[in-house]
Enzyme design. Structure first.
Site, PDB file in Angstrom:
ATOM      1  N   ARG A 120       0.834  -1.209   0.000  1.00 52.13           N
ATOM      2  CA  ARG A 120       0.000   0.000   0.000  1.00 52.13           C
ATOM      3  C   ARG A 120       0.866   1.256   0.000  1.00 52.13           C
ATOM      4  O   ARG A 120       0.498   2.270  -0.582  1.00 52.13           O
ATOM      5  CB  ARG A 120      -0.982  -0.003   1.165  1.00 52.13           C
ATOM      6  CG  ARG A 120      -0.348  -0.103   2.537  1.00 52.13           C
ATOM      7  CD  ARG A 120      -1.426   0.054   3.611  1.00 52.13           C
ATOM      8  NE  ARG A 120      -0.920  -0.278   4.933  1.00 52.13           N
ATOM      9  CZ  ARG A 120      -1.569   0.014   6.050  1.00 52.13           C
ATOM     10  NH1 ARG A 120      -2.726   0.635   5.999  1.00 52.13           N
ATOM     11  NH2 ARG A 120      -1.066  -0.318   7.218  1.00 52.13           N
ATOM     12  N   GLU A 127     -19.292   4.790  -0.905  1.00 54.17           N
ATOM     13  CA  GLU A 127     -18.576   4.222  -2.047  1.00 54.17           C
ATOM     14  C   GLU A 127     -19.396   4.293  -3.329  1.00 54.17           C
ATOM     15  O   GLU A 127     -18.854   4.525  -4.414  1.00 54.17           O
ATOM     16  CB  GLU A 127     -18.165   2.771  -1.754  1.00 54.17           C
ATOM     17  CG  GLU A 127     -17.138   2.618  -0.627  1.00 54.17           C
ATOM     18  CD  GLU A 127     -17.754   2.689   0.772  1.00 54.17           C
ATOM     19  OE1 GLU A 127     -19.002   2.706   0.876  1.00 54.17           O
ATOM     20  OE2 GLU A 127     -17.013   2.732   1.766  1.00 54.17           O
ATOM     21  N   PHE A 155     -14.851  -3.020   0.641  1.00 56.18           N
ATOM     22  CA  PHE A 155     -15.980  -2.085   0.735  1.00 56.18           C
ATOM     23  C   PHE A 155     -16.304  -1.461  -0.622  1.00 56.18           C
ATOM     24  O   PHE A 155     -17.462  -1.271  -0.969  1.00 56.18           O
ATOM     25  CB  PHE A 155     -15.660  -0.970   1.739  1.00 56.18           C
ATOM     26  CG  PHE A 155     -15.195  -1.478   3.070  1.00 56.18           C
ATOM     27  CD1 PHE A 155     -15.774  -2.609   3.636  1.00 56.18           C
ATOM     28  CD2 PHE A 155     -14.173  -0.851   3.763  1.00 56.18           C
ATOM     29  CE1 PHE A 155     -15.355  -3.093   4.864  1.00 56.18           C
ATOM     30  CE2 PHE A 155     -13.745  -1.332   4.988  1.00 56.18           C
ATOM     31  CZ  PHE A 155     -14.326  -2.451   5.551  1.00 56.18           C
ATOM     32  N   HIS A 175      -5.958  -3.444   0.242  1.00 52.81           N
ATOM     33  CA  HIS A 175      -6.185  -4.498   1.242  1.00 52.81           C
ATOM     34  C   HIS A 175      -6.869  -5.720   0.638  1.00 52.81           C
ATOM     35  O   HIS A 175      -7.783  -6.291   1.225  1.00 52.81           O
ATOM     36  CB  HIS A 175      -7.002  -3.969   2.411  1.00 52.81           C
ATOM     37  CG  HIS A 175      -6.276  -2.943   3.244  1.00 52.81           C
ATOM     38  ND1 HIS A 175      -5.734  -1.810   2.704  1.00 52.81           N
ATOM     39  CD2 HIS A 175      -6.002  -2.904   4.569  1.00 52.81           C
ATOM     40  CE1 HIS A 175      -5.154  -1.101   3.657  1.00 52.81           C
ATOM     41  NE2 HIS A 175      -5.290  -1.737   4.793  1.00 52.81           N
ATOM     42  N   ASP A 182      -8.266  -7.128  11.083  1.00 51.19           N
ATOM     43  CA  ASP A 182      -9.615  -6.563  10.995  1.00 51.19           C
ATOM     44  C   ASP A 182     -10.666  -7.619  10.670  1.00 51.19           C
ATOM     45  O   ASP A 182     -11.869  -7.380  10.821  1.00 51.19           O
ATOM     46  CB  ASP A 182      -9.671  -5.432   9.955  1.00 51.19           C
ATOM     47  CG  ASP A 182      -9.111  -4.125  10.518  1.00 51.19           C
ATOM     48  OD1 ASP A 182      -9.013  -4.022  11.763  1.00 51.19           O
ATOM     49  OD2 ASP A 182      -8.769  -3.231   9.732  1.00 51.19           O
ATOM     50  N   ARG A 191      -2.251  -4.660   1.853  1.00 54.12           N
ATOM     51  CA  ARG A 191      -1.770  -4.045   3.093  1.00 54.12           C
ATOM     52  C   ARG A 191      -0.335  -4.461   3.407  1.00 54.12           C
ATOM     53  O   ARG A 191       0.400  -3.707   4.038  1.00 54.12           O
ATOM     54  CB  ARG A 191      -2.680  -4.456   4.245  1.00 54.12           C
ATOM     55  CG  ARG A 191      -2.299  -3.839   5.581  1.00 54.12           C
ATOM     56  CD  ARG A 191      -3.290  -4.188   6.670  1.00 54.12           C
ATOM     57  NE  ARG A 191      -2.814  -3.722   7.967  1.00 54.12           N
ATOM     58  CZ  ARG A 191      -1.963  -4.396   8.731  1.00 54.12           C
ATOM     59  NH1 ARG A 191      -1.507  -5.567   8.341  1.00 54.12           N
ATOM     60  NH2 ARG A 191      -1.565  -3.916   9.891  1.00 54.12           N
TER      61      ARG A 191
END
Lengths: 324, 279
Positions: A16, A64, A89, A115, A123, A173
């Site tokens: 990232r 989004e 997402f 990610h 997470d 990530r």
């Protein structure tokens, strides 16, 4: 053992961060590039663009769907929008908009899902994109890029901006070790890279699994099995020629991906191989299941995405090849 | 026949609106499907916009960068939109009779740039405001001051993205963005008040930071006044809530919401043609 160690690859910074640097460089050199963010710039590493070029950076907030459509409008004004958020997402909340406002009309918009896969780790499964490649696969006009190291990430960011039409890029990530020289990366959209030569089988990988495949190839070499490693950084358009050559020249294929097996890279490779030159295949990837929170390394181990898993699949497929 | 660049007089606009209404009937009945009732409710809105001197556009230079944008968010009003574009001279009127057939660019719902004048793809609802914001932000970066008009359906305002867009348009102070809601009070399965109530509707837009104007959506003069007022409102986007009648002009369609999403059969079309006095 750290990823890439067995293959002698040099460690690198998280992907990232590499993406953030590549994007900043692009924004600096191309004034038509604009960046849209779903309030995750510190996570996806687009924050540096916000700081350096605030007039070309739009935080759309946690919306989004709205972000994707706004990006499409900017593209219609002649800009090259990079629509960014966490993949889990962005693709789920924005899918209708990706389809309607970008894919169907062939709009020149760029979508970056950060990610990707399970290596976002702690997470947990609600944030993990284990289906992003399948989802983008359902949008026929999209080019799909999955870089495997810092050099391919930089090259992919440049190439997607130059490509006329919709492109999806998977960022990550975690770190992926250096595979290619930064100043001489053989990356070209739609052209798979032979990252290692070999005749006994081919391991086709994308993203983090390319380094794992190179580790596996080094381990297999210790046992006298020479594996070719094909870096399939572009899932659409698929490099059919490289895949058919791999089937013909090595006679056995293992695919490895940090994604669901259903609808991912491996199933697409299998379609090409089955149609043009059927050979024994094995598939390393996620079975039909969601994973859990945890350290990325622990998750990769528990869910079967390590070099060792590739080695086991490779030995099996070579045995199957020899039985034929 | 195409309309000239000069704004039409009120009586010319009325005549044109009538012709557009008749053409919608003909092409949907010819196609055997489509959404005539959702098209008829917005005839005057688009007539005022395209032919009343509101929209700055060039049918023969359709992607002129400084053009005002028209974004059809309620894509099922496609028969109306295509008819208006043809009347304005974007393409040949004969094409209208290929609506919904294989090989024709006149798709059931419009596809971006499939024909000159089609700014966006629509058919899955709720996207127009967001897309319009993109055009506003892009215009700012390009140093252009065009206006962006978005036509929304009322049922469409049940989509969550409408309100994401409403929030963002106010946040980005898009005062050159104007949303027109074709408030015909019916959605596919029945009256909006029964299926998913929108009221208090104007208050919702105000609460999201918009200027709100309301008018009779079939009164061309009132529509022109609203468009003019909207252009003068600053700092915030404007919503024009145009009160309309679904199926406007054909009594048995006006009286029956089950006509949503279907064309009139030849016998029904005969009755409608007679009522509308289509020649």
């Amino acid at each position: 053992m750290p990823l890439g160690d067995k293959a002698g690859l040099k460690p690198a910074k998280p992907m990232r961060e590499v993406f953030g640097e590549a994007l900043l460089a692009l924004v600096r050199e191309n004034e038509r590039v604009v960046v849209l963010d779903g309030d995750l710039s510190n996570t996806t590493k687009t924050l540096a663009v916000r700081e350096a070029f605030p007039e070309r950076f739009f935080n759309i907030g946690l919306a989004e769907s709205n972000m994707v459509s706004i990006g499409a409008g900017l593209a219609d004004c002649g800009f090259i929008p990079f629509i960014t958020s966490m993949s889990g997402f962005l693709l789920t909340n924005g899918y209708d908009q990706l389809r309607l406002n970008i894919a169907i009309g062939g709009v020149n918009a760029k979508v970056v899902g950060s990610h990707g896969g399970i290596t976002l780790g702690k997470d947990g499964p609600t944030a993990m994109a284990i289906e992003d490649l399948a989802l983008v696969g359902g949008l026929p006009s999209f080019v799909i890029l999955v870089p495997s190291d810092p050099a391919t990430m930089h090259a992919a960011v440049r190439a997607m901006a130059a490509w006329e039409g919709p492109v999806y890029l998977r960022s990550s990530r975690v770190a992926m070790p250096h595979i290619y020289p930064m100043d001489a990366c053989p990356f070209e959209i739609g052209k798979a890279i032979v990252a290692r030569e070999g005749d006994d089988l081919t391991i086709v990988g994308c993203g983090i699994m390319v380094a794992a495949a190179l580790d596996a190839a080094a381990m297999l070499a210790d046992e006298g099995i020479e594996a070719r490693v094909l870096d399939l950084h572009t899932l659409r358009p698929l490099d059919e020629r490289a895949l058919v050559a791999a089937a013909r020249e090595t006679g056995a294929i293992v695919t490895a991906e940090e994604h669901l097996l259903h609808g991912g890279m491996g199933s697409n490779v299998a379609r090409i191989v089955a149609e043009h030159y059927p050979v024994p295949m094995r598939f390393v990837g996620l079975a039909d299941t969601y994973t859990e929170s945890g350290d990325p390394e622990d998750l990769l181990a528990k869910y079967g995405l390590t070099a060792e898993d590739i080695v086991l699949a490779a030995k099996e497929v070579v045995r199957a090849k020899r039985r034929r | 026949m195409t309309v000239q660049d000069k704004p039409l007089s009120l009586s010319q606009l009325e005549e044109l609106a009538h012709r557009i209404r008749c053409t919608i009937l003909e092409i949907t009945t010819h196609a055997g499907s489509g959404h005539p009732s959702s098209s008829w409710s917005a005839v005057e809105i688009l007539t005022a916009l395209y032919f009343g001197g509101v929209l700055r556009h060039r049918p023969h230079d359709p992607w002129w960068p400084e053009r005002d944008r028209f974004i059809l968010s309620k894509g099922h009003a496609a028969p109306l939109f295509y008819t208006v574009l043809a009347e304005a001279g974007y393409f040949d009127r004969d094409l209208l009779w290929t609506l919904r057939t294989v090989g024709s660019p006149v798709e059931g719902h419009p596809i971006r740039r499939r024909l000159p004048g089609i700014e966006n793809t629509s058919g899955s609802l709720g996207k127009g405001i967001s897309l319009g914001i993109g055009h506003v932000l892009g215009g700012r970066l390009n140093g252009l001051s065009y206006r962006v008009y978005v036509l929304l359906g009322d049922g469409e305002c049940e989509e969550g993205q409408i309100w994401e867009g409403a929030m963002a348009a106010a946040h980005f102070a898009c005062d050159n963005l104007c949303a027109i809601v074709d408030y015909n009070k019916y959605q596919e399965t029945g009256p909006i008040s029964r299926e998913m109530a929108l009221e208090p509707f104007a208050e919702k837009w105000r609460a999201f930071g918009w200027h709100v104007l309301e008018c009779d959506g079939h009164d061309l003069s009132a529509l022109l006044t609203s468009f003019e007022q909207a252009a003068g409102l600053k700092d915030r986007p404007t919503a024009i809530i145009a009160h309309t009648v679904k199926g406007k002009g054909v009594s048995f369609v006006e009286a029956d919401y089950t006509y949503h999403g279907r064309a009139l059969k030849p016998a029904e079309a005969d009755r409608a043609r007679e009522e509308l006095r289509c020649r």
